[in-house]
Scaffold this motif. Structure first.
Motif, PDB file in Angstrom:
ATOM      1  N   ARG A 388      97.665 -27.544  40.477  1.00 41.95           N
ATOM      2  CA  ARG A 388      98.065 -26.147  40.293  1.00 41.95           C
ATOM      3  C   ARG A 388      98.644 -25.532  41.571  1.00 41.95           C
ATOM      4  O   ARG A 388      99.254 -24.471  41.515  1.00 41.95           O
ATOM      5  CB  ARG A 388      96.858 -25.317  39.856  1.00 41.95           C
ATOM      6  CG  ARG A 388      96.229 -25.763  38.535  1.00 41.95           C
ATOM      7  CD  ARG A 388      97.167 -25.605  37.402  1.00 41.95           C
ATOM      8  NE  ARG A 388      96.536 -25.874  36.124  1.00 41.95           N
ATOM      9  CZ  ARG A 388      97.179 -25.951  34.966  1.00 41.95           C
ATOM     10  NH1 ARG A 388      98.494 -25.800  34.947  1.00 41.95           N
ATOM     11  NH2 ARG A 388      96.547 -26.190  33.843  1.00 41.95           N
ATOM     12  N   GLN A 391     102.474 -25.160  41.562  1.00 43.70           N
ATOM     13  CA  GLN A 391     102.888 -24.156  40.586  1.00 43.70           C
ATOM     14  C   GLN A 391     102.602 -22.750  41.108  1.00 43.70           C
ATOM     15  O   GLN A 391     103.399 -21.830  40.923  1.00 43.70           O
ATOM     16  CB  GLN A 391     102.141 -24.387  39.269  1.00 43.70           C
ATOM     17  CG  GLN A 391     102.460 -25.714  38.605  1.00 43.70           C
ATOM     18  CD  GLN A 391     101.610 -25.957  37.375  1.00 43.70           C
ATOM     19  OE1 GLN A 391     100.782 -25.134  37.021  1.00 43.70           O
ATOM     20  NE2 GLN A 391     101.821 -27.096  36.738  1.00 43.70           N
ATOM     21  N   CYS A 420     104.249 -15.028  31.395  1.00 40.03           N
ATOM     22  CA  CYS A 420     103.694 -16.265  31.944  1.00 40.03           C
ATOM     23  C   CYS A 420     104.808 -17.274  32.125  1.00 40.03           C
ATOM     24  O   CYS A 420     105.872 -17.185  31.489  1.00 40.03           O
ATOM     25  CB  CYS A 420     102.605 -16.838  31.030  1.00 40.03           C
ATOM     26  SG  CYS A 420     103.204 -17.509  29.485  1.00 40.03           S
ATOM     27  N   GLY A 424     102.068 -21.811  31.344  1.00 40.79           N
ATOM     28  CA  GLY A 424     101.050 -21.000  30.706  1.00 40.79           C
ATOM     29  C   GLY A 424     100.229 -20.169  31.666  1.00 40.79           C
ATOM     30  O   GLY A 424      99.192 -19.644  31.281  1.00 40.79           O
ATOM     31  N   ARG A 425     100.701 -19.976  32.910  1.00 36.20           N
ATOM     32  CA  ARG A 425      99.938 -19.193  33.883  1.00 36.20           C
ATOM     33  C   ARG A 425     100.566 -17.806  34.042  1.00 36.20           C
ATOM     34  O   ARG A 425     101.769 -17.654  34.190  1.00 36.20           O
ATOM     35  CB  ARG A 425      99.894 -19.924  35.222  1.00 36.20           C
ATOM     36  CG  ARG A 425      98.932 -19.277  36.215  1.00 36.20           C
ATOM     37  CD  ARG A 425      98.652 -20.201  37.368  1.00 36.20           C
ATOM     38  NE  ARG A 425      97.925 -21.386  36.908  1.00 36.20           N
ATOM     39  CZ  ARG A 425      96.610 -21.417  36.720  1.00 36.20           C
ATOM     40  NH1 ARG A 425      95.877 -20.344  36.931  1.00 36.20           N
ATOM     41  NH2 ARG A 425      96.031 -22.522  36.307  1.00 36.20           N
ATOM     42  N   SER A 443      95.747 -16.125  35.934  1.00 32.55           N
ATOM     43  CA  SER A 443      94.913 -16.742  34.903  1.00 32.55           C
ATOM     44  C   SER A 443      95.747 -17.674  34.025  1.00 32.55           C
ATOM     45  O   SER A 443      96.944 -17.458  33.811  1.00 32.55           O
ATOM     46  CB  SER A 443      94.263 -15.676  34.025  1.00 32.55           C
ATOM     47  OG  SER A 443      93.413 -14.846  34.783  1.00 32.55           O
ATOM     48  N   SER A 444      95.089 -18.691  33.505  1.00 32.37           N
ATOM     49  CA  SER A 444      95.726 -19.596  32.544  1.00 32.37           C
ATOM     50  C   SER A 444      95.530 -19.029  31.143  1.00 32.37           C
ATOM     51  O   SER A 444      94.418 -18.672  30.752  1.00 32.37           O
ATOM     52  CB  SER A 444      95.125 -20.999  32.644  1.00 32.37           C
ATOM     53  OG  SER A 444      95.659 -21.845  31.642  1.00 32.37           O
ATOM     54  N   GLU A 446      96.162 -20.538  28.157  1.00 30.40           N
ATOM     55  CA  GLU A 446      95.817 -21.455  27.069  1.00 30.40           C
ATOM     56  C   GLU A 446      94.375 -21.296  26.596  1.00 30.40           C
ATOM     57  O   GLU A 446      94.132 -21.162  25.392  1.00 30.40           O
ATOM     58  CB  GLU A 446      96.094 -22.903  27.482  1.00 30.40           C
ATOM     59  CG  GLU A 446      95.818 -23.904  26.376  1.00 30.40           C
ATOM     60  CD  GLU A 446      96.250 -25.302  26.749  1.00 30.40           C
ATOM     61  OE1 GLU A 446      95.383 -26.213  26.745  1.00 30.40           O
ATOM     62  OE2 GLU A 446      97.439 -25.480  27.046  1.00 30.40           O
TER      63      GLU A 446
END
Length: 753
Positions: A388, A391, A420, A424-425, A443-444, A446
């Protein structure tokens, strides 16, 4: 070059730390107590094996002491035993007893030993150099002797025995070698190193016989023929010893000698796997294990460690069965310490890298963030993988470019907004979205959106190929429109809009419900009118035909027959109309009921008396069963009579000849349950689900061909419900049972009928 070494070096570091740690623990003896515990556990995992069948134990047990007196005994007792065993042709008689004190009966015992010419005696040691030898006269005539020196470990278990001490063989080895000389050749064990005991099993599994019973002649000679007979004390509190299989109920020192003899006879003594070479192998294995762990995430690392430990335990059991004694705590300790160190080092690296990235984001964009960014200390304690980090760095530039403009707009909107990236973040959210989804920047999505708001497949497909998705969701008594729209540049991610549509949806649902209800009422009306018209038309048709036939009837008998048909059809028409009217009054609530006390013990037999004659004429068995504890029931007599008569009419109608009809009444608090049962017929499951519908009749189920309107059970159900009761039907094993449950007032007490 240095960068490559650094990438490999940190992967080898956990194994190196674990190896050094285990070497230190091994050196200071920390592992020894754990190894002793695992030693016993390993034997129990392996299970018991068969003792050598050439070995028999004559035990000086509690029963022998009770019968022959306090120990030690006179020499004459042992003379009796030696003569007895010699006559039985025992191969070797080995006394795990010390005859170091002279006795007036030594000469008597010496002669018995000489006659036997197969006795091995024991010698002990008070302290190093101070031996307890057998009386010289006895030692001279014995065929051999051996030392019984044992040195248990801290946990009380003897794991190994020195094969010789001061030139004297161990007692068990001396006994086995005597057997080798007198009976059959046995390979001599290696006398240059300790004999590691391979415990066969519980001490009570070795063939053993009480000393007293042997000298009384209660044990047959065949038990001792050609056997090594070991004589020793097993009585409580005398020479107690522990074994891996005897922890709660202690064994005795003689069982240690028996184990040694068993190991020599079967060549099953353990070969310990130990030494410097072993540690080198495990050290290399520790480095390799740490290297393997470094390539996996924490969950898989733990799984690999657990599997490795379980595998080593399994391998150790197999090795023990092959007479090898493997170390347990060193390899397990290497695995556990390797895993812990690997996880700690990886967490340290992740936290350090994330801390640097978070500091940069806070410094550059903190003023533009609507929701509070993650605190560095919170992020350091969270479980975020190294993948992560890159990203998170990429999101920083995107967040800085769009945050200021979006914040001003988002604050004034009555809807939730989130943006996002394609991983997905979240890189943007307004206060409403933050409150609803309990999220913040970084935050994620998913785990928050899947599967509550969107399916996993749809979510992953949307991230791979951004496209518009609009979903209506009902959550916690509210309706939401969940809308996903790709951003202008699809590589920037997607925008998620959440709108509260509860009011609009309530109006739509209310309209849908009203329309569905109207459709349903219309269908019911059409179905009812169609069925009623058919049922009313049938008797009228029959009456019309009977009238026409009556006009042309030539005899009085024919006229009487057609008049009877007219009467039956008129009654049928009247019953149908009355039943429909009764049902309509019950459904509209206009039917009144007069609740009076009913003594069921008196009322039911009187009500059901006519059915006794009716069933007799049809060759049906009819019976009534009443619970003696029935209470007084407060109900409407006419309604209850209508229910029971209708149910009994059906039972008589559908019960074949030579079958049974049973009416029972039981007190099953808080209800009175009245059941009508009939045998010889079953109702199919699909019919049971419709049996209380209006005009429904079970096809081909009327052996007496009486017909009916199909309204009776519908009326019965409505009457039962109007009396605050219920009716159920069960049908199985050749019986059909209708049960009416009527409540009894709480202030009423059961009375004995």
């Amino acid at each position: 070059m240095n960068s490559r070494f650094g990438r490999v070096g940190w992967r080898l570091l956990p194994g190196a730390i674990a190896t050094v740690l285990m070497a230190g623990l091994l050196q200071i003896g920390v592992l020894k107590p754990l190894e002793q515990v695992s030693y016993s556990a390993l034997f129990r995992l392996r299970g018991e094996r068969q003792w050598d069948n050439r070995l028999v134990l004559v035990a000086i047990d509690d029963d022998s002491l009770k019968e022959l007196g306090r120990f030690p005994w006179k020499r004459s007792r042992y003379v009796e035993l030696i003569d007895r065993l010699t006559r039985a042709n025992s191969s070797v008689i080995a006394f795990d007893l010390l005859f170091s004190e002279p006795s007036p009966e030594d000469e008597l015992l010496a002669k018995a030993i000489g006659r036997s010419n197969r006795v091995v005696l024991a010698q002990g040691e008070v302290e190093p150099g101070n031996l307890l030898l057998p009386v010289p006269r006895l030692k001279t005539v014995a065929v051999g002797s051996g030392h019984i020196q044992i040195r248990p470990d801290e946990d009380g278990i003897v794991r190994s025995i020195e094969p010789q001490s001061g030139g004297t063989l161990a007692f068990g080895i001396a006994t086995a070698m005597t057997y080798s000389l007198l009976r059959e050749a046995i390979a001599s064990p290696d006398l240059s190193q300790p004999i590691w005991l391979n415990w066969a099993g519980r001490s009570d599994r070795i063939p053993n016989y009480s000393f007293a019973s042997v000298i009384r002649g209660e044990v047959p000679d065949s038990v001792f023929e050609n056997k090594i007979v070991l004589v020793g004390v097993t009585a409580s509190s005398i020479d107690a010893a522990s074994t891996p299989f005897d922890r709660a109920a202690l064994a005795s020192g003689v069982h240690i000698q028996a184990t040694l003899i068993d190991n020599v006879l079967q060549r099953s003594a353990l070969t310990p796997i130990a030494g410097a070479k072993l540690f080198v192998i495990f050290a290399i294995g520790g480095l390799g294990f740490g290297l393997i762990l470094s390539f996996w995430r924490t969950e898989i690392q733990i799984a690999i460690a657990v599997i490795s430990i379980l595998s080593w335990i399994g391998i150790s059991v197999v090795l023990l069965k092959a007479n090898y004694l493997p170390p347990m705590m060193l390899p397990i300790g290497l695995v556990v310490s390797n895993t812990i160190v690997t996880i700690l080092l990886e967490r340290s690296r992740i936290n350090r890298t994330l801390q640097q990235q978070i500091d940069q984001l806070q410094e550059r964009y903190e003023a533009d963030l609507i929701t509070r960014p993650l605190d560095p200390s919170e992020l350091a304690s969270s479980d975020i993988s190294m993948q992560r980090v890159t990203q998170l760095t990429t999101l920083a530039d995107q967040l800085g470019q769009s945050q200021a403009t979006q914040a001003a707009i988002a604050r004034n909107l009555p809807i939730g907004l989130m943006a996002c990236d394609l991983a997905g973040r979240v890189w943007f959210c307004n206060p409403i979205a933050a409150a609803v989804f309990n999220i913040r920047v970084g935050s994620s999505l998913e785990p928050i959106l899947v599967p509550g708001w969107i399916g996993m497949n749809d979510w992953q497909q949307m991230l791979r190929d951004p496209h518009t998705i609009s979903i209506e969701k009902h959550r916690q008594e509210q309706w939401f429109n969940f809308h996903i729209e790709p951003l202008e540049r699809s590589e920037d991610g997607v925008l998620i809009v959440l709108e509260d549509i509860t009011l609009r949806k309530a109006i739509e649902l209310d309209l849908d419900d009203q329309i569905s209800e109207l459709h349903h009422l219309s269908e019911l009306k059409d179905e009812f009118l169609s069925t009623v018209s058919h049922e009313l038309r049938t008797p009228l048709t029959n009456m019309k035909m009977a009238i026409q036939l009556l006009k042309i009837a030539k005899t009085d008998i024919q006229k009487e027959h057609y008049l009877r048909i007219l009467d039956n059809e008129c009654n049928r028409e009247a019953d149908l109309v009355n039943t429909l009217l009764d049902l309509q009054r019950l459904e509209s609530g206009r039917q009144s009921f007069e609740m009076n006390p009913i003594a069921l013990h008196n009322w039911l037999p009187e009500l059901l008396e006519p059915f006794d004659r009716r069933t007799e004429s049809r060759q049906q068995a009819f019976s009534i069963v009443l619970d003696p504890a029935l209470p007084t029931l407060y109900s409407d007599r006419d309604a209850l009579e209508r229910i029971l008569v209708e149910l009994l009419n059906n039972a008589c109608k559908y019960t074949p000849p030579n079958e049974q009809i049973v009416v029972s009444a039981d007190w099953v608090a808080p209800n009175v349950e009245i059941s009508v049962k009939n045998s010889g017929v079953e109702i199919a499951e699909e019919a049971r689900s419709r049996i209380f519908e209006r005009f429904y009749r079970i096809p081909n189920a009327d052996p007496w061909k009486q017909g009916g309107s199909g309204l009776g059970l519908a009326l019965v159900q409505k009457l039962a419900e109007s009396l605050q009761g219920s009716i159920d039907v069960m049908s199985a094993s050749g019986w059909t049972i209708f049960t009416v449950k009527l409540p009894v007032r709480f202030d009423e007490k059961p009375i004995t009928g």
